[in-house]
Each structure stands twice: as structure tokens, then as C-alpha cells.
Design a protein around this motif. Structure first.
Motif, PDB file in Angstrom:
ATOM      1  N   ASP A  89       5.748  -8.239   0.860  1.00 43.90           N
ATOM      2  CA  ASP A  89       6.124  -7.047   1.626  1.00 43.90           C
ATOM      3  C   ASP A  89       7.556  -6.626   1.312  1.00 43.90           C
ATOM      4  N   PHE A 127       1.803  -3.973  -8.295  1.00 44.86           N
ATOM      5  CA  PHE A 127       2.186  -4.772  -7.142  1.00 44.86           C
ATOM      6  C   PHE A 127       3.006  -3.966  -6.144  1.00 44.86           C
ATOM      7  N   GLY A 128       2.404  -3.675  -5.009  1.00 46.85           N
ATOM      8  CA  GLY A 128       3.107  -2.985  -3.935  1.00 46.85           C
ATOM      9  C   GLY A 128       3.469  -3.987  -2.864  1.00 46.85           C
ATOM     10  N   PRO A 129       3.754  -3.477  -1.649  1.00 48.68           N
ATOM     11  CA  PRO A 129       4.136  -4.374  -0.559  1.00 48.68           C
ATOM     12  C   PRO A 129       2.979  -5.248  -0.061  1.00 48.68           C
ATOM     13  N   SER A 130       1.798  -5.049  -0.583  1.00 52.74           N
ATOM     14  CA  SER A 130       0.683  -5.887  -0.174  1.00 52.74           C
ATOM     15  C   SER A 130      -0.242  -6.040  -1.367  1.00 52.74           C
ATOM     16  N   HIS A 164      11.016  -2.290  -3.944  1.00 52.67           N
ATOM     17  CA  HIS A 164      10.487  -1.541  -5.080  1.00 52.67           C
ATOM     18  C   HIS A 164      10.352  -0.050  -4.736  1.00 52.67           C
ATOM     19  N   GLY A 221       8.096  -5.552  -2.203  1.00 49.66           N
ATOM     20  CA  GLY A 221       7.424  -4.264  -2.362  1.00 49.66           C
ATOM     21  C   GLY A 221       8.218  -3.123  -1.721  1.00 49.66           C
ATOM     22  N   HIS A 222       8.773  -3.368  -0.538  1.00 49.28           N
ATOM     23  CA  HIS A 222       9.603  -2.345   0.108  1.00 49.28           C
ATOM     24  C   HIS A 222      10.815  -2.031  -0.760  1.00 49.28           C
ATOM     25  N   VAL A 267       1.532   0.647  -6.634  1.00 47.96           N
ATOM     26  CA  VAL A 267       2.506   1.721  -6.454  1.00 47.96           C
ATOM     27  C   VAL A 267       2.351   2.740  -7.583  1.00 47.96           C
TER      28      VAL A 267
END
Lengths: 314, 157
Positions: free
Chosen positions: A75, B128-131, A81, A78-79, B136
Motif C-alpha cells: 500500500d 504493481f499498485g497499492p494492492s 508511486h 504504491g501510494h 497503475v
């Protein structure tokens, strides 16, 4: 090119009317700089926070909590990013420059990541107190943020941070109902983390704060900070813990809890990269950046991937 | 309404902890629902991916709402290992709400992803995003940063 404004006065009138600025608008330079610096610091903080979470993956007790820490690490990274993308689109620094500045100790991140989380009790205190403080500041930005791309990303970040806060509450309840040893561990962590968490809100907002004037923040630092004390001081006391503030004032008539005088020197030291763990944290992050150089190298020279469902395995 | 219908309605009121306003039923997590004559309910849910940290929270929320339904004596919530969750299970309403409320697109098969903000096709910047269930993308037309929900079982999406 999007919209433009004849003067700062016209631009501020637009903001005061609830106007939302988009990335292709010809916004005043000072506004662009202020928003960029704010988002860059947020992105840096997500990344530094994610690296700390990562350190705790092998040390977290219990499979369920370990899963949660794994997911929280993803998380936060990713945030970071998403936020670096939004910041880079503003055309001031490339993403790589932002990262290099961070790892060279040239750009700021939240004060709480300048301290070391030594025990599981520290991790519980962080997820309970610090995550709630960070969420409160993000909600106050989201509520009225004049910069559209940041506002939209924040909406998603806030729902996930809210989820982290629920995990923090669950951890706190577990340790509060634990053995005397566990409760003593958590009390020691509270003693260490209460003030850094409270200082995350920053000193009282100045009357000429452009972040307030340009509708980036919607609430003054001292208001958010007071609300946080009002929530957490009685909660911790009700579980039999001690808030490490000898001058904490409880007014039973008004039902208010007010913190004593705040020593801002520790915050100033973290802003100057002189916090208790600043040097190690930055060096660790820089070493991680260097160690992963080969991945960036490979990605930079990778051929375009063919579209379709049968692409790279993840 | 039968007890099964009441239970189903109750489960549909449970939101995903990461998407307030979007129910676990609309996300396609509800797979089986059994109610015995004496009011014992067994709910079979499937996770978007097996390492999802929200599983116990969702199970607790479901157990709580089902337990208070008229005619229910007890409730078991089980996470099923099969079938695997895919984005095809997300309802059209949830898809629209995710695009509008959270700027999250849901990718189906190899169809290009449309930017929830301007409708132009997006390009992938990271898997790969926050989950684990989100990649993304960014929109070349309006620069929007877009998260794209994907199936964890099917490689890229």
C-alpha cells in the motif's frame, strides 16, 4: 494548454470560489511550487513509511498480522508511486530526481520516520497513533484541495489509510487486553511515540500560510492537533495507560483534553535531517536504491512488451 | 422475503473496507449461501487474492449483519479456495461507481482500459499498485493517474 489567469488576484478569486486547478492549466509559479513541494513530501513519506513496514515483515508476530504488514508495505509503496507520478506531471522535477534528492538527504519526509521502531509495541503505537494523525492531515487536505489530480489520488489513499487505522485499533486492543509484560511494552512505546505523533501536525499555522490561502490545506495545524489529543488521550487513559504529558489538562465540565506546552526542538531537528534515526534511515533507503539499480537498468533497456493476457507472469 | 433473501440483502449491505460504498456482493465475493431449516447460515466467500489483509474484517462484518437477520440462529463464514476471483465478477454498477468515485478502472480481458476521467485509452506504467489487485496506468490525453483493478490469477490485466 488549459486555463490561465490574468493576475494572482484573479487566480485566488477562482480558488476562493471552489475552483479546481488541473495539470494543464497555466497556474502561477508560486502555486505550482507550493503544491509540488507538498506532494513531494507526501510521496517521500509514503516511501520511507513503506520501507519501515518492510523491515517489520519478518519480525511481525503471527501470520495474520504478518499478512497485514505485507499488504500495508505494498500500500505505502504504491501510494508513493502514485504520488510521485502526480508530482512529476507538474514539470518541476522528474521522478528520479525526487528519489535521488530523498536518498541524498536533500528533501523532507514526515518527522515520525526519523525515529526508530525498536519493538512490536512501537509498531502498535505507530499504527494506532501515527496512522491516525497522518490520516487526519490527509483528510483535511482532501476536503477542500484545489489541485485536482492530487485531490483524486487522495480519495483512494484515504480509504486505504482508514483501513490501516482500523488495523491499528485492532492491534492496540489486543495488546491492551494482553499480559502485564505486553502492556508494559506498549506503555514504553507510548512514552516514546506520543510526542512525535503529536508533532506530525506541525506548529500552529501562520496567518499568512499559503497552503491555507490557496486551499491546499483546509484546516489549521493546531485545530487538527487538538482534535487528535481530544480523541486519543481519553481513549488511552480508559485502557489504563498513561499519556506521557504531565501538563495534560482535562476539563470534566467541558469534556475537553488539552496538551501541555509542546517542545518543537525535536521536530526542528528532524526537518534538518538530525533526528535520532535520520542518518540510518536515509542511508538504508539509499542502499536499497543502489541495490535495485540493476532492475531500473533492465527496465530502461527492455523491449516493449507485447499486449495481451499471456504477458509477463507476476 | 425468505430467510435466504433477507440474508443475501444483509450481505449486500457490507462494503469492501477499501471501497466504501461498494458492496462485497457487487465485487463478486459471494459464492455460496446455505441456510438450514433451523436457521444456521453458511456463507462461502472468495477473496480477490489470497493474501488480502481485509479477509478477517470482511468475514467479521458479514457475520455481524447475518447474525442479526430475523430467522438466523448462527452463521459461519468460510473463505473458499475455488473458484478463483476474476474481474469478470464485478457488477456493472460497481464498475461505474469505481470509475466515478475512485478513478479506478476495471479491466476485462485484453480490452484497452478507458480513462475514467476523459475516456481515452490509458497506458500501463506499472503492474504493481497499492494492492495486488490493482495495476497503475496513466492517461496520455489528460495525464490522469489511473488505477486498474485486475485479476491476480491471470497474470497481467
Amino acid at each position: 494548454m488549459g486555463r490561465s489567469w490574468a493576475s494572482m488576484v484573479a487566480f485566488e478569486a477562482f480558488l476562493d470560489d471552489g475552483g479546481i486547478v488541473e495539470v494543464d492549466d497555466d497556474m502561477p509559479d508560486a502555486y505550482r511550487q507550493a503544491v509540488f513541494a507538498f506532494i513531494e513530501m507526501h510521496a517521500n513519506s509514503e516511501l520511507m513509511g513503506g520501507l519501515t513496514e518492510r523491515d517489520w515483515i519478518p519480525k511481525t508476530p503471527g501470520l495474520r498480522h504478518k499478512m497485514a504488514v505485507l499488504a500495508k508495505t505494498q500500500d505505502e509503496i504504491g501510494h508513493g508511486h502514485l504520488l510521485y507520478m502526480v508530482a512529476a506531471d507538474m514539470g518541476i522535477k522528474h521522478r528520479r530526481e525526487m528519489l535521488e534528492d530523498l536518498f541524498a538527504g536533500r528533501s523532507r519526509f514526515h518527522n515520525v520516520f526519523h525515529y526508530r521502531a525498536k519493538t512490536w509495541g512501537d509498531q502498535v503505537a505507530i499504527s494506532f497513533l501515527v496512522d491516525a494523525a497522518a490520516l487526519a492531515t490527509q483528510q483535511a487536505v482532501f476536503k477542500n484541495c484545489s489541485y485536482g489530480p492530487y485531490r483524486r489520488i487522495l480519495k483512494r489513499i484515504i480509504t486505504e489509510e482508514g483501513f490501516h487505522m482500523r488495523m491499528g485499533e485492532e492491534r492496540m486492543l489486543l495488546i491492551a487486553e494482553g499480559t502485564e509484560v505486553q502492556r508494559a511494552l506498549f506503555q514504553a512505546s507510548l512514552d516514546d511515540w506520543w510526542w512525535p505523533a503529536l508533532q506530525l501536525f506541525g506548529p500552529d499555522s501562520q496567518p499568512d500560510d499559503v497552503l491555507l490561502r490557496w486551499h491546499i490545506k483546509s484546516e489549521r495545524n493546531e485545530v487538527l492537533r487538538a482534535r487528535w489529543v481530544q480523541k486519543f488521550a481519553p481513549l488511552l487513559i480508559s485502557y489504563g495507560f498513561t499519556v506521557p504529558d504531565p501538563d495534560l489538562v482535562h476539563d470534566p465540565e467541558a469534556g475537553t483534553w488539552t496538551s501541555g506546552p509542546i517542545d518543537w526542538e525535536p521536530l526542528r531537528r528532524t526537518l534538518a535531517m538530525g533526528g535520532p534515526d535520520s542518518a540510518r534511515r536515509i542511508a538504508d533507503a539509499a542502499a536499497n536504491w543502489a541495490d535495485t539499480g540493476w532492475v531500473r537498468e533492465a527496465m530502461d533497456h527492455a523491449p516493449e512488451r507485447a499486449p495481451g493476457p499471456a504477458g509477463a507472469a507476476v | 422475503m425468505t430467510t435466504v433473501e433477507r440474508v443475501r440483502t444483509a450481505i449486500a449491505s457490507v462494503d469492501d473496507p477499501e471501497y466504501p460504498g461498494i458492496s462485497v456482493v457487487d465485487l463478486g465475493l459471494l459464492e455460496t449461501l446455505d441456510v438450514t431449516l433451523d436457521g444456521h447460515v453458511v456463507v462461502g466467500l472468495i477473496p480477490t487474492f489470497s493474501g488480502c489483509p481485509a479477509l478477517s474484517m470482511i468475514a467479521n462484518d458479514v457475520r455481524a449483519v447475518v447474525g442479526s437477520v430475523d430467522g438466523v440462529s448462527s452463521c459461519d463464514v468460510r473463505w473458499l479456495g475455488a473458484p478463483a476471483w476474476t474481474v469478470d465478477r464485478v457488477s456493472d454498477e460497481a464498475r461505474q461507481a469505481m470509475a466515478q468515485e475512485f478513478t479506478v478502472a476495471v479491466r476485462i480481458g485484453v480490452e484497452p482500459v478507458s480513462c475514467p476521467r476523459c475516456g481515452a485509452p490509458t497506458t500501463e506504467t506499472s503492474l504493481f499498485g497499492p494492492s495486488r489487485c490493482r495495476a497503475v496506468h496513466s492517461c496520455p490525453a489528460c495525464s490522469e493517474v489511473v488505477e486498474v483493478m485486475r485479476s491476480s490469477s491471470g497474470g497481467r490485466a
